[in-house]
Design a protein around this motif. Structure first.
Motif, mmCIF file in Angstrom:
data_model
loop_
_atom_site.group_PDB
_atom_site.id
_atom_site.type_symbol
_atom_site.label_atom_id
_atom_site.label_comp_id
_atom_site.label_asym_id
_atom_site.label_seq_id
_atom_site.Cartn_x
_atom_site.Cartn_y
_atom_site.Cartn_z
ATOM 1 N N PRO A 1 -21.125 13.052 -7.498
ATOM 2 C CA PRO A 1 -19.787 13.968 -6.961
ATOM 3 C C PRO A 1 -18.753 13.086 -6.187
ATOM 4 O O PRO A 1 -18.860 11.522 -5.565
ATOM 5 N N ASP A 2 -17.223 13.779 -5.948
ATOM 6 C CA ASP A 2 -16.222 12.930 -5.606
ATOM 7 C C ASP A 2 -16.537 12.095 -3.913
ATOM 8 O O ASP A 2 -16.907 13.957 -4.194
ATOM 9 N N VAL A 3 -15.988 11.405 -3.556
ATOM 10 C CA VAL A 3 -15.623 10.871 -2.786
ATOM 11 C C VAL A 3 -14.488 11.901 -1.612
ATOM 12 O O VAL A 3 -13.253 11.068 -2.035
ATOM 13 N N VAL A 4 -14.665 12.848 -1.219
ATOM 14 C CA VAL A 4 -13.117 13.197 -0.450
ATOM 15 C C VAL A 4 -12.803 12.384 1.038
ATOM 16 O O VAL A 4 -13.321 12.523 1.473
ATOM 17 N N ILE A 5 -11.803 11.992 1.103
ATOM 18 C CA ILE A 5 -11.092 11.813 1.909
ATOM 19 C C ILE A 5 -9.904 13.072 2.707
ATOM 20 O O ILE A 5 -8.780 13.045 1.943
ATOM 21 N N GLU A 6 -10.191 14.007 3.487
ATOM 22 C CA GLU A 6 -8.750 14.675 3.877
ATOM 23 C C GLU A 6 -7.964 14.111 4.416
ATOM 24 O O GLU A 6 -8.528 13.370 5.871
ATOM 25 N N LEU A 7 -6.717 14.157 4.406
ATOM 26 C CA LEU A 7 -5.821 13.780 5.217
ATOM 27 C C LEU A 7 -4.469 15.141 5.549
ATOM 28 O O LEU A 7 -3.641 14.720 5.587
ATOM 29 N N SER A 8 -5.232 16.165 5.457
ATOM 30 C CA SER A 8 -4.285 17.156 5.852
ATOM 31 C C SER A 8 -3.509 17.151 7.251
ATOM 32 O O SER A 8 -3.033 18.278 7.634
#
Length: 197
Positions: free
Chosen positions: A74-81
């Motif tokens: 699974p993708d490792v997602v870094i939220e930056l919003s």
């Protein structure tokens, strides 16, 4: 955040590349309306389709997320919003398996005006010593519309270092900057290279 990352994150100038004359969005839309090749170029940027989604007070470029993409995982997602998400990153390291092949995927939005020459620059340090610096050119983009509400850009594949000496904790600092040297986002994050995920 202070400017102590300036040297680490200085953008490389593109050889032989000159920044073009800046035009407003309306000027781009009026540009050579009867020129078929120009219209195809504008269509490729998305200049002639959909309604703008940006609000008057929105920043010109909003980086929504950065993801670490590894085949079969699974993708490792870094939220930056949000500022809160960005500020918590350096205290939440994620793990990368030594020798793993991965690439970075970024999702972002452009508002109001054409964004020229967006670049991603990343410097990685271990125990205070810089071990790598990378720069990726994302390109130039028209404002997002209801037809295309965001952009996704996938970077070149990388391979994590391996071996006992490579394992451990790393600190990184990244920024998104355009041809006008305007920094759209600067953030610190961290990761661990381990024997396994």
């Amino acid at each position: 955040m202070t400017d102590h990352h300036d040297d680490d994150l200085a953008a490389q100038k593109t050889e032989g590349f000159k920044v073009g004359e800046k035009k407003t969005l309306q000027e781009y839309q009026e540009l050579d309306k009867d020129d078929e090749a120009m219209n195809r170029w504008k269509a490729s940027l998305g200049l002639n389709s959909g309604d703008p989604i940006g609000q008057p007070n929105d920043p010109k470029c909003v980086i929504k997320s950065l993801a670490l993409v590894t085949q079969g995982r699974p993708d490792v997602v870094i939220e930056l919003s949000t500022p809160e998400a960005v500020n918590s990153l350096k205290d939440k390291p994620f793990t990368i398996k030594e020798g793993a092949k991965f690439h970075i995927k970024v999702v972002f939005q452009v508002h109001h005006d054409v964004l020229s020459g967006l670049k991603y620059i990343q410097a990685v340090k271990r125990k205070g010593i810089r071990v790598s610096k990378d720069q990726e050119m994302l390109g130039s983009y028209a404002p997002n519309t209801t037809h295309k509400p965001s952009y996704t850009k996938e970077f070149n594949e990388e391979e994590a270092p391996s071996g006992m000496l490579a394992r451990g904790h790393y600190n990184a600092v990244s920024k998104f900057v355009d041809d006008d040297d305007h920094t759209h986002l600067l953030f610190e994050w961290s990761f661990d290279i381990a024997k396994d995920w």
